[in-house]
Write a protein that holds these residues in place. Structure first.
Motif, PDB file in Angstrom:
ATOM      1  N   UNK A   9       0.814  -1.215   0.000  1.00  0.00           N
ATOM      2  CA  UNK A   9       0.000   0.000   0.000  1.00  0.00           C
ATOM      3  C   UNK A   9       0.848   1.266   0.000  1.00  0.00           C
ATOM      4  N   UNK A  10       2.085   1.169   0.482  1.00  0.00           N
ATOM      5  CA  UNK A  10       2.969   2.334   0.551  1.00  0.00           C
ATOM      6  C   UNK A  10       3.753   2.563  -0.735  1.00  0.00           C
ATOM      7  N   UNK A  11       3.572   1.697  -1.723  1.00  0.00           N
ATOM      8  CA  UNK A  11       4.370   1.759  -2.943  1.00  0.00           C
ATOM      9  C   UNK A  11       3.500   2.124  -4.144  1.00  0.00           C
ATOM     10  N   UNK A  12       4.025   2.998  -4.996  1.00  0.00           N
ATOM     11  CA  UNK A  12       3.331   3.361  -6.232  1.00  0.00           C
ATOM     12  C   UNK A  12       3.522   2.244  -7.263  1.00  0.00           C
ATOM     13  N   UNK A  13       2.763   2.319  -8.347  1.00  0.00           N
ATOM     14  CA  UNK A  13       2.941   1.339  -9.423  1.00  0.00           C
ATOM     15  C   UNK A  13       4.370   1.389  -9.970  1.00  0.00           C
ATOM     16  N   UNK A  14       4.925   2.596 -10.113  1.00  0.00           N
ATOM     17  CA  UNK A  14       6.304   2.708 -10.612  1.00  0.00           C
ATOM     18  C   UNK A  14       7.288   2.069  -9.641  1.00  0.00           C
ATOM     19  N   UNK A  15       7.055   2.261  -8.334  1.00  0.00           N
ATOM     20  CA  UNK A  15       7.918   1.622  -7.332  1.00  0.00           C
ATOM     21  C   UNK A  15       7.871   0.102  -7.492  1.00  0.00           C
ATOM     22  N   UNK A  16       6.674  -0.431  -7.655  1.00  0.00           N
ATOM     23  CA  UNK A  16       6.518  -1.880  -7.783  1.00  0.00           C
ATOM     24  C   UNK A  16       7.162  -2.396  -9.068  1.00  0.00           C
ATOM     25  N   UNK A  17       6.989  -1.660 -10.161  1.00  0.00           N
ATOM     26  CA  UNK A  17       7.611  -2.084 -11.416  1.00  0.00           C
ATOM     27  C   UNK A  17       9.128  -2.094 -11.303  1.00  0.00           C
ATOM     28  N   UNK A  18       9.678  -1.115 -10.585  1.00  0.00           N
ATOM     29  CA  UNK A  18      11.130  -1.105 -10.374  1.00  0.00           C
ATOM     30  C   UNK A  18      11.569  -2.359  -9.615  1.00  0.00           C
ATOM     31  N   UNK A  19      10.791  -2.750  -8.617  1.00  0.00           N
ATOM     32  CA  UNK A  19      11.129  -3.944  -7.843  1.00  0.00           C
ATOM     33  C   UNK A  19      11.023  -5.208  -8.687  1.00  0.00           C
ATOM     34  N   UNK A  20       9.971  -5.297  -9.489  1.00  0.00           N
ATOM     35  CA  UNK A  20       9.720  -6.535 -10.236  1.00  0.00           C
ATOM     36  C   UNK A  20      10.529  -6.647 -11.528  1.00  0.00           C
ATOM     37  N   UNK A  21      11.188  -5.560 -11.929  1.00  0.00           N
ATOM     38  CA  UNK A  21      12.032  -5.642 -13.120  1.00  0.00           C
ATOM     39  C   UNK A  21      13.520  -5.529 -12.782  1.00  0.00           C
ATOM     40  N   UNK A  22      13.833  -5.398 -11.510  1.00  0.00           N
ATOM     41  CA  UNK A  22      15.237  -5.309 -11.109  1.00  0.00           C
ATOM     42  C   UNK A  22      15.975  -6.600 -11.468  1.00  0.00           C
ATOM     43  N   UNK A 236      -2.640  -9.704   5.392  1.00  0.00           N
ATOM     44  CA  UNK A 236      -1.547 -10.624   5.687  1.00  0.00           C
ATOM     45  C   UNK A 236      -1.026 -11.396   4.499  1.00  0.00           C
ATOM     46  N   UNK A 237      -1.471 -11.062   3.297  1.00  0.00           N
ATOM     47  CA  UNK A 237      -0.945 -11.697   2.088  1.00  0.00           C
ATOM     48  C   UNK A 237       0.521 -11.324   1.909  1.00  0.00           C
ATOM     49  N   UNK A 238       1.342 -12.289   1.528  1.00  0.00           N
ATOM     50  CA  UNK A 238       2.750 -12.031   1.226  1.00  0.00           C
ATOM     51  C   UNK A 238       2.979 -12.148  -0.272  1.00  0.00           C
ATOM     52  N   UNK A 239       3.618 -11.135  -0.838  1.00  0.00           N
ATOM     53  CA  UNK A 239       3.923 -11.125  -2.259  1.00  0.00           C
ATOM     54  C   UNK A 239       5.440 -11.247  -2.418  1.00  0.00           C
ATOM     55  N   UNK A 240       5.869 -12.376  -2.937  1.00  0.00           N
ATOM     56  CA  UNK A 240       7.297 -12.677  -2.974  1.00  0.00           C
ATOM     57  C   UNK A 240       7.795 -12.780  -4.409  1.00  0.00           C
ATOM     58  N   UNK A 241       9.092 -12.530  -4.567  1.00  0.00           N
ATOM     59  CA  UNK A 241       9.737 -12.666  -5.874  1.00  0.00           C
ATOM     60  C   UNK A 241      11.030 -13.460  -5.686  1.00  0.00           C
ATOM     61  N   UNK A 242      11.189 -14.481  -6.510  1.00  0.00           N
ATOM     62  CA  UNK A 242      12.340 -15.374  -6.440  1.00  0.00           C
ATOM     63  C   UNK A 242      12.980 -15.474  -7.823  1.00  0.00           C
ATOM     64  N   UNK A 243      14.299 -15.355  -7.877  1.00  0.00           N
ATOM     65  CA  UNK A 243      15.030 -15.367  -9.144  1.00  0.00           C
ATOM     66  C   UNK A 243      15.971 -16.559  -9.166  1.00  0.00           C
ATOM     67  N   UNK A 244      16.066 -17.197 -10.305  1.00  0.00           N
ATOM     68  CA  UNK A 244      16.946 -18.358 -10.455  1.00  0.00           C
ATOM     69  C   UNK A 244      18.377 -17.966 -10.127  1.00  0.00           C
ATOM     70  N   UNK A 245      19.008 -18.732  -9.253  1.00  0.00           N
ATOM     71  CA  UNK A 245      20.389 -18.468  -8.859  1.00  0.00           C
ATOM     72  C   UNK A 245      21.316 -18.967  -9.952  1.00  0.00           C
ATOM     73  N   UNK A 246      21.734 -18.067 -10.821  1.00  0.00           N
ATOM     74  CA  UNK A 246      22.534 -18.465 -11.970  1.00  0.00           C
ATOM     75  C   UNK A 246      23.889 -19.047 -11.571  1.00  0.00           C
ATOM     76  N   UNK A 247      24.390 -18.674 -10.413  1.00  0.00           N
ATOM     77  CA  UNK A 247      25.659 -19.243  -9.951  1.00  0.00           C
ATOM     78  C   UNK A 247      25.544 -20.724  -9.655  1.00  0.00           C
TER      79      UNK A 247
END
Length: 249
Positions: A9-22, A236-247
């Motif tokens: 709720x504290x994040x704008x759409x642009x903030x979220x897009x930055x997080x999800x495209x990092x 209480x929903x958790x929204x998580x992002x996981x990236x393949x560990x290329x190493x």
């Protein structure tokens, strides 16, 4: 002491897009989006609609906004009653401002080619869909009918090959792949080590029934992912992002 992650709720759409495209590199990238209960069910009463809530839907729309193609298995298209791949006006405006087409391509995976060519998924599509199928599926009567309303692409002889599927999308310049299910298809992607990212919403409920896992099937080994972020949604929903560990590849 209670320690909670940042609130969506504290994040704008642009903030979220930055997080999800990092950390997303140039070139093909396959993101998978799922929701699960605390006890590991990918659905409640056979559907995902009651899981995740409004914040999950917000993230869902934002992930479609940045996708070149939305990839879904035919069973999920039927079970979740998909319509044509049409984005909201604000998402279309964002895509235009960023030099993208108005809507992502809808790509549907089916081994058998058994889909209704008269479905709204095809007849009302703003962009011609793609059907990724086997050679036998493409040559079936339903597969031949689909060729009138979609680009039918063979990605294997009797079943869809994951590597061939990714190559077919890359050949069309569809690098940002957003996959929405289902569990059997995710299992095949995991087995083929094709998943670059998993965005997983954890609904704070216990299903306690016979709902499926988010992935079914078998994989020759574990595919290690690294956490990119965890966000707190309403209720209480958790929204998580996981990236393949290329190493670890």
């Amino acid at each position: 002491m209670t320690v909670l992650p940042p609130s969506v709720a504290d994040l704008s759409d642009d903030d979220l897009l930055d997080l999800y495209t990092a950390d997303v590199p140039e070139g093909p990238w396959l993101r998978v989006n799922f929701v699960t209960t605390l006890d590991g069910s990918a659905s409640a009463s056979g559907r995902t609609a009651s899981l995740g809530g409004d914040d999950d839907l917000r993230i869902f729309d934002l992930l479609r906004r940045v996708a070149d193609v939305v990839l879904v298995a035919a069973g999920t298209v039927r079970d979740e009653e998909y319509g044509p791949m049409v984005l909201h006006d604000e998402d279309v405006a964002w895509r235009r401002a960023h030099g993208m087409s108005d809507h992502p391509v809808f790509a549907i995976v089916t081994n058998s080619g058994s889909m209704d060519a008269g479905s709204r998924v095809f007849t009302e599509a703003p962009v011609r869909p793609i059907v990724l199928t086997s050679g036998s599926g493409a040559s079936s009567s339903s597969g031949r009918a689909l060729a009138d309303v979609a680009d039918v692409v063979e990605c294997g002889d009797e079943s869809v090959d994951v590597d061939a599927l990714r190559a077919a999308l890359a050949d069309r310049g569809l690098d940002r792949i957003h996959c929405e299910g289902g569990p059997s298809f995710l299992g095949a992607l995991v087995a083929g080590d094709a998943v670059d990212e998993l965005t997983l919403t954890v609904d704070p409920t216990l299903e306690g029934g016979e709902g499926p896992r988010i992935a079914t099937g078998s994989s020759p080994e574990l595919r290690r992912m690294r956490p990119a972020h965890v966000l707190l949604g309403d209720g209480g929903v958790l929204l998580t992002r996981w990236v393949r560990d290329r190493d670890e590849r």
